[in-house]
Design a protein around this motif. Structure first.
Motif, PDB file in Angstrom:
ATOM      1  N   ARG A  72       0.834  -1.209   0.000  1.00 19.73           N
ATOM      2  CA  ARG A  72       0.000   0.000   0.000  1.00 19.73           C
ATOM      3  C   ARG A  72       0.865   1.254   0.000  1.00 19.73           C
ATOM      4  NH1 ARG A  72      -2.186  -3.001   4.205  1.00 19.73           N
ATOM      5  NH2 ARG A  72      -1.626  -1.404   5.735  1.00 19.73           N
ATOM      6  N   LEU A  73       1.887   1.277   0.847  1.00 20.31           N
ATOM      7  CA  LEU A  73       2.781   2.436   0.912  1.00 20.31           C
ATOM      8  C   LEU A  73       3.492   2.658  -0.424  1.00 20.31           C
ATOM      9  CD1 LEU A  73       4.307   4.726   2.295  1.00 20.31           C
ATOM     10  CD2 LEU A  73       5.904   3.011   3.182  1.00 20.31           C
ATOM     11  N   THR A  74       3.983   1.593  -1.027  1.00 15.21           N
ATOM     12  CA  THR A  74       4.675   1.722  -2.318  1.00 15.21           C
ATOM     13  C   THR A  74       3.745   2.284  -3.377  1.00 15.21           C
ATOM     14  OG1 THR A  74       6.156  -0.105  -1.778  1.00 15.21           O
ATOM     15  CG2 THR A  74       5.942   0.470  -4.114  1.00 15.21           C
ATOM     16  N   ARG A  75       2.550   1.750  -3.473  1.00 13.04           N
ATOM     17  CA  ARG A  75       1.585   2.247  -4.467  1.00 13.04           C
ATOM     18  C   ARG A  75       1.189   3.693  -4.185  1.00 13.04           C
ATOM     19  NH1 ARG A  75      -2.502  -2.764  -5.851  1.00 13.04           N
ATOM     20  NH2 ARG A  75      -0.883  -4.141  -6.645  1.00 13.04           N
ATOM     21  N   PHE A  76       0.985   3.994  -2.921  1.00 12.81           N
ATOM     22  CA  PHE A  76       0.632   5.360  -2.524  1.00 12.81           C
ATOM     23  C   PHE A  76       1.754   6.325  -2.902  1.00 12.81           C
ATOM     24  CE2 PHE A  76      -0.202   8.789   0.539  1.00 12.81           C
ATOM     25  CZ  PHE A  76      -1.579   8.905   0.469  1.00 12.81           C
ATOM     26  N   ALA A  77       2.989   5.941  -2.624  1.00 13.49           N
ATOM     27  CA  ALA A  77       4.138   6.797  -2.944  1.00 13.49           C
ATOM     28  C   ALA A  77       4.312   6.948  -4.453  1.00 13.49           C
ATOM     29  CB  ALA A  77       5.403   6.235  -2.304  1.00 13.49           C
TER      30      ALA A  77
END
Length: 132
Positions: A72-77
């Motif tokens: 989730r963090l990777t996609r959000f970033a």
């Protein structure tokens, strides 16, 4: 949580992220003499982290189980950095050609990108799991 409530929560998280974004932008560009484009990049990275924590824990807490936090963090970033790649030319135009204040121009680009960021976050990062 229905879409309208998620939109409001996403907006509130984003609005709260504007303050650290603008504070970092102001500190770097006005106090430390960093070029406004580099300052905008650094300020955005701070705001991305801030917003992810709020969005992930408050707005989409029931949809978090579909993917690990680091996905989730990777996609959000990635989404927010792609957004930055689109906002930077607009920021440069506003400051360089239209002589808008750096911090005000940064705020204008953040507001302009809000709806697109919400839609993509809602549909692709926190998409509910498919029914079995």
């Amino acid at each position: 949580m229905n879409r309208l409530l998620r939109l409001a929560g996403f907006g509130a998280a984003g609005a709260s992220g504007v303050l650290p974004n603008l504070a970092v932008m102001w500190l770097l560009s006005n106090r430390l003499g960093v070029h406004y484009v580099a300052a905008a990049v650094a300020a955005t990275e701070v705001a991305i982290a801030w917003n992810f924590v709020l969005v992930d824990t408050l707005v989409y807490r029931k949809r978090r189980t579909a993917r690990p936090w680091w996905v989730r963090l990777t996609r959000f970033a990635v989404l927010n950095n792609l957004d930055l790649a689109v906002r930077l030319p607009l920021l440069t135009l506003l400051v360089g050609s239209l002589h808008v204040d750096e911090v005000g121009a940064n705020l204008a680009t953040l507001v302009a990108a809000f709806a697109l960021r919400f839609t993509l976050t809602d549909r692709f990062i926190y998409r509910p799991p498919e029914p079995a």
